[in-house]
Design a protein around this motif. Structure first.
Motif, PDB file in Angstrom:
ATOM      1  N   VAL A  23       0.839  -1.202   0.000  1.00 46.37           N
ATOM      2  CA  VAL A  23       0.000   0.000   0.000  1.00 46.37           C
ATOM      3  C   VAL A  23       0.877   1.257   0.000  1.00 46.37           C
ATOM      4  CG1 VAL A  23      -1.647   1.345   1.360  1.00 46.37           C
ATOM      5  CG2 VAL A  23      -1.982  -1.115   1.075  1.00 46.37           C
ATOM      6  N   TYR A  24       1.938   1.251   0.811  1.00 44.84           N
ATOM      7  CA  TYR A  24       2.853   2.389   0.826  1.00 44.84           C
ATOM      8  C   TYR A  24       3.482   2.600  -0.552  1.00 44.84           C
ATOM      9  CZ  TYR A  24       3.153   4.174   5.610  1.00 44.84           C
ATOM     10  OH  TYR A  24       2.906   4.826   6.792  1.00 44.84           O
ATOM     11  N   ASP A  25       3.870   1.523  -1.195  1.00 45.99           N
ATOM     12  CA  ASP A  25       4.511   1.623  -2.508  1.00 45.99           C
ATOM     13  C   ASP A  25       3.539   2.193  -3.544  1.00 45.99           C
ATOM     14  OD1 ASP A  25       6.766   0.973  -4.378  1.00 45.99           O
ATOM     15  OD2 ASP A  25       5.271  -0.384  -5.227  1.00 45.99           O
ATOM     16  N   ILE A  26       2.297   1.717  -3.538  1.00 49.32           N
ATOM     17  CA  ILE A  26       1.304   2.231  -4.478  1.00 49.32           C
ATOM     18  C   ILE A  26       1.024   3.696  -4.211  1.00 49.32           C
ATOM     19  CG2 ILE A  26      -1.110   2.037  -5.228  1.00 49.32           C
ATOM     20  CD1 ILE A  26      -0.875  -0.991  -4.517  1.00 49.32           C
ATOM     21  N   CYS A  27       0.948   4.056  -2.931  1.00 50.73           N
ATOM     22  CA  CYS A  27       0.669   5.452  -2.574  1.00 50.73           C
ATOM     23  C   CYS A  27       1.718   6.384  -3.170  1.00 50.73           C
ATOM     24  CB  CYS A  27       0.608   5.594  -1.057  1.00 50.73           C
ATOM     25  SG  CYS A  27       0.219   7.279  -0.503  1.00 50.73           S
ATOM     26  N   VAL A  28       2.988   6.100  -2.972  1.00 54.82           N
ATOM     27  CA  VAL A  28       4.024   7.017  -3.461  1.00 54.82           C
ATOM     28  C   VAL A  28       4.111   6.991  -4.984  1.00 54.82           C
ATOM     29  CG1 VAL A  28       5.988   5.409  -3.341  1.00 54.82           C
ATOM     30  CG2 VAL A  28       6.372   7.862  -3.037  1.00 54.82           C
ATOM     31  N   ARG A  29       3.796   5.869  -5.604  1.00 54.21           N
ATOM     32  CA  ARG A  29       3.851   5.785  -7.063  1.00 54.21           C
ATOM     33  C   ARG A  29       2.708   6.546  -7.742  1.00 54.21           C
ATOM     34  NH1 ARG A  29       6.812   1.242  -9.455  1.00 54.21           N
ATOM     35  NH2 ARG A  29       8.005   0.162  -7.850  1.00 54.21           N
ATOM     36  N   THR A  30       1.712   6.955  -6.962  1.00 51.06           N
ATOM     37  CA  THR A  30       0.563   7.658  -7.537  1.00 51.06           C
ATOM     38  C   THR A  30       0.323   9.009  -6.856  1.00 51.06           C
ATOM     39  OG1 THR A  30      -0.900   6.440  -6.008  1.00 51.06           O
ATOM     40  CG2 THR A  30      -0.600   5.513  -8.206  1.00 51.06           C
ATOM     41  N   ALA A  31       1.281   9.476  -6.062  1.00 53.81           N
ATOM     42  CA  ALA A  31       1.063  10.639  -5.196  1.00 53.81           C
ATOM     43  C   ALA A  31       1.325  11.987  -5.861  1.00 53.81           C
ATOM     44  CB  ALA A  31       1.930  10.528  -3.946  1.00 53.81           C
ATOM     45  N   ASP A  32       1.839  12.002  -7.069  1.00 56.64           N
ATOM     46  CA  ASP A  32       2.127  13.264  -7.749  1.00 56.64           C
ATOM     47  C   ASP A  32       1.019  13.537  -8.765  1.00 56.64           C
ATOM     48  OD1 ASP A  32       3.270  15.556  -8.699  1.00 56.64           O
ATOM     49  OD2 ASP A  32       4.969  14.589  -9.683  1.00 56.64           O
ATOM     50  N   ALA A  33      -0.147  13.969  -8.252  1.00 56.88           N
ATOM     51  CA  ALA A  33      -1.332  14.198  -9.104  1.00 56.88           C
ATOM     52  C   ALA A  33      -1.627  12.981  -9.968  1.00 56.88           C
ATOM     53  CB  ALA A  33      -1.160  15.447  -9.965  1.00 56.88           C
ATOM     54  N   GLY A  34      -1.481  11.801  -9.369  1.00 54.98           N
ATOM     55  CA  GLY A  34      -1.713  10.548 -10.070  1.00 54.98           C
ATOM     56  C   GLY A  34      -0.455   9.938 -10.645  1.00 54.98           C
ATOM     57  N   GLY A  35       0.632  10.700 -10.670  1.00 51.37           N
ATOM     58  CA  GLY A  35       1.900  10.206 -11.194  1.00 51.37           C
ATOM     59  C   GLY A  35       2.854   9.765 -10.090  1.00 51.37           C
ATOM     60  N   ASP A  36       4.025   9.317 -10.496  1.00 53.56           N
ATOM     61  CA  ASP A  36       5.013   8.751  -9.583  1.00 53.56           C
ATOM     62  C   ASP A  36       5.731   9.848  -8.806  1.00 53.56           C
ATOM     63  OD1 ASP A  36       6.988   7.223  -8.335  1.00 53.56           O
ATOM     64  OD2 ASP A  36       7.300   5.957 -10.099  1.00 53.56           O
ATOM     65  N   ALA A  37       5.667   9.768  -7.465  1.00 52.46           N
ATOM     66  CA  ALA A  37       6.325  10.767  -6.619  1.00 52.46           C
ATOM     67  C   ALA A  37       7.599  10.230  -5.981  1.00 52.46           C
ATOM     68  CB  ALA A  37       5.368  11.240  -5.529  1.00 52.46           C
ATOM     69  N   ARG A  38       8.063   9.063  -6.408  1.00 57.38           N
ATOM     70  CA  ARG A  38       9.311   8.551  -5.843  1.00 57.38           C
ATOM     71  C   ARG A  38      10.457   9.504  -6.149  1.00 57.38           C
ATOM     72  NH1 ARG A  38       9.613   2.670  -8.349  1.00 57.38           N
ATOM     73  NH2 ARG A  38       8.735   3.895 -10.058  1.00 57.38           N
ATOM     74  N   GLY A  39      11.241   9.817  -5.115  1.00 51.86           N
ATOM     75  CA  GLY A  39      12.362  10.731  -5.272  1.00 51.86           C
ATOM     76  C   GLY A  39      11.999  12.195  -5.146  1.00 51.86           C
ATOM     77  N   LYS A  40      10.720  12.512  -5.011  1.00 56.38           N
ATOM     78  CA  LYS A  40      10.305  13.910  -4.934  1.00 56.38           C
ATOM     79  C   LYS A  40      10.597  14.496  -3.556  1.00 56.38           C
ATOM     80  CE  LYS A  40       6.378  16.965  -5.890  1.00 56.38           C
ATOM     81  NZ  LYS A  40       4.997  17.059  -6.439  1.00 56.38           N
ATOM     82  N   TYR A  41      10.569  13.638  -2.539  1.00 61.24           N
ATOM     83  CA  TYR A  41      10.833  14.079  -1.171  1.00 61.24           C
ATOM     84  C   TYR A  41      12.034  13.316  -0.621  1.00 61.24           C
ATOM     85  CZ  TYR A  41       6.149  15.966  -1.734  1.00 61.24           C
ATOM     86  OH  TYR A  41       5.054  16.647  -2.209  1.00 61.24           O
ATOM     87  N   ALA A  42      12.530  13.767   0.513  1.00 58.13           N
ATOM     88  CA  ALA A  42      13.724  13.141   1.092  1.00 58.13           C
ATOM     89  C   ALA A  42      13.482  11.665   1.399  1.00 58.13           C
ATOM     90  CB  ALA A  42      14.141  13.888   2.354  1.00 58.13           C
ATOM     91  N   SER A  43      12.255  11.316   1.761  1.00 57.88           N
ATOM     92  CA  SER A  43      11.887   9.921   2.003  1.00 57.88           C
ATOM     93  C   SER A  43      10.663   9.574   1.186  1.00 57.88           C
ATOM     94  CB  SER A  43      11.591   9.693   3.492  1.00 57.88           C
ATOM     95  OG  SER A  43      10.998   8.421   3.693  1.00 57.88           O
ATOM     96  N   ASP A  44      10.684   8.417   0.548  1.00 62.95           N
ATOM     97  CA  ASP A  44       9.509   7.972  -0.196  1.00 62.95           C
ATOM     98  C   ASP A  44       8.373   7.558   0.730  1.00 62.95           C
ATOM     99  OD1 ASP A  44      10.613   8.469  -2.663  1.00 62.95           O
ATOM    100  OD2 ASP A  44      11.260   6.395  -3.010  1.00 62.95           O
ATOM    101  N   ASP A  45       8.634   7.500   2.039  1.00 64.51           N
ATOM    102  CA  ASP A  45       7.570   7.180   2.988  1.00 64.51           C
ATOM    103  C   ASP A  45       6.768   8.411   3.402  1.00 64.51           C
ATOM    104  OD1 ASP A  45       8.009   4.468   3.073  1.00 64.51           O
ATOM    105  OD2 ASP A  45       9.201   4.507   4.906  1.00 64.51           O
ATOM    106  N   LEU A  46       7.222   9.606   3.044  1.00 60.38           N
ATOM    107  CA  LEU A  46       6.567  10.810   3.536  1.00 60.38           C
ATOM    108  C   LEU A  46       5.102  10.878   3.113  1.00 60.38           C
ATOM    109  CD1 LEU A  46       6.540  13.509   4.970  1.00 60.38           C
ATOM    110  CD2 LEU A  46       7.567  14.561   2.936  1.00 60.38           C
ATOM    111  N   MET A  47       4.814  10.755   1.838  1.00 62.00           N
ATOM    112  CA  MET A  47       3.427  10.840   1.384  1.00 62.00           C
ATOM    113  C   MET A  47       2.582   9.703   1.961  1.00 62.00           C
ATOM    114  SD  MET A  47       3.130  13.627  -0.322  1.00 62.00           S
ATOM    115  CE  MET A  47       1.816  13.604  -1.542  1.00 62.00           C
ATOM    116  N   PRO A  48       3.046   8.452   1.915  1.00 59.99           N
ATOM    117  CA  PRO A  48       2.248   7.388   2.539  1.00 59.99           C
ATOM    118  C   PRO A  48       2.047   7.588   4.037  1.00 59.99           C
ATOM    119  CG  PRO A  48       3.866   6.448   1.046  1.00 59.99           C
ATOM    120  CD  PRO A  48       4.185   7.905   1.169  1.00 59.99           C
ATOM    121  N   ASP A  49       3.022   8.157   4.720  1.00 64.13           N
ATOM    122  CA  ASP A  49       2.862   8.392   6.155  1.00 64.13           C
ATOM    123  C   ASP A  49       1.727   9.367   6.440  1.00 64.13           C
ATOM    124  OD1 ASP A  49       4.728   6.653   7.242  1.00 64.13           O
ATOM    125  OD2 ASP A  49       6.344   8.139   7.263  1.00 64.13           O
TER     126      ASP A  49
END
Length: 210
Positions: A23-49
């Protein structure tokens, strides 16, 4: 017609503890207005958190996943009582992550600090205009699972669970720029809820039944 072999078709089931990382992985992969947000923040857990973890921890009974075999490819999570969820977020979730996200000591200056500031202000979810739609949800699917009706099935699953729990109406907050998501919600009978100065977010609502 779906030509996928029956045993390989995604099925909706209740969330299990072992689904957490998916679920965390899917969240970050879709967190940039539906696009992949991996690498956008210092931790990829930030948006899922902020947008997945608290629901899994506080209301796992309202979490459902779309599973293709053993692989989770989508989910829907939420609450039937946003004010109660906000209280629990402050009382339980913020202290749980205090080691990871200390309370800000200055106005946010970076994208990470802006998100952490949101984490420490869960009351942002409490808008008077949403009071008649006390439930809310978050839904995300990997691109490979989109466009085949699975999103509709996930939302309908959550609507039924919310109605059974006593919530008469539900809202979602979506990034206004995500026009594909807007079309999805429009087709499911959501209507815009006017909110003064909503920023980059559009709020939509509908009854949980009917």
């Amino acid at each position: 017609m779906d030509s996928t072999p029956l045993g390989q078709r995604p099925v909706i089931r209740r969330y299990r503890d072992e689904d957490h990382d998916a679920v965390y992985d899917i969240c970050v992969r879709t967190a940039d207005a539906g696009g992949d947000a991996r690498g956008k923040y210092a931790s990829d857990d930030l948006m899922p958190d902020l947008f997945a973890g608290p629901y899994l921890h506080l209301e796992p009974e309202l979490a459902f996943v779309l599973a293709q075999g053993e692989r989770v490819v989508g989910y829907v999570i939420g609450t039937v009582d946003t004010p109660a969820f906000v209280r629990a977020y402050r009382e339980q979730w913020i202290p749980r992550l205090a080691h990871r996200y200390p309370a800000p000591t200055r106005p946010p200056r970076t994208p990470d600090e802006e998100m952490i500031a949101q984490h420490h202000r869960p009351e942002r979810m409490l808008l008077p205009q949403l009071a008649d739609h006390p439930a809310h949800l978050h839904i995300d699917l990997l691109p490979e699972a989109q466009g085949a009706g699975h999103g509709r099935r996930l939302v309908e699953t959550f609507l039924a669970a919310a109605a059974q729990a006593g919530a008469a109406a539900l809202h979602v907050g979506m990034v206004t720029a995500n026009v594909r998501a807007r079309g999805f919600y429009d087709r499911l009978g959501f209507q815009e809820i006017p909110v003064p100065d909503p920023g980059p977010i559009t709020y939509l609502g509908r009854p949980t039944s009917g």
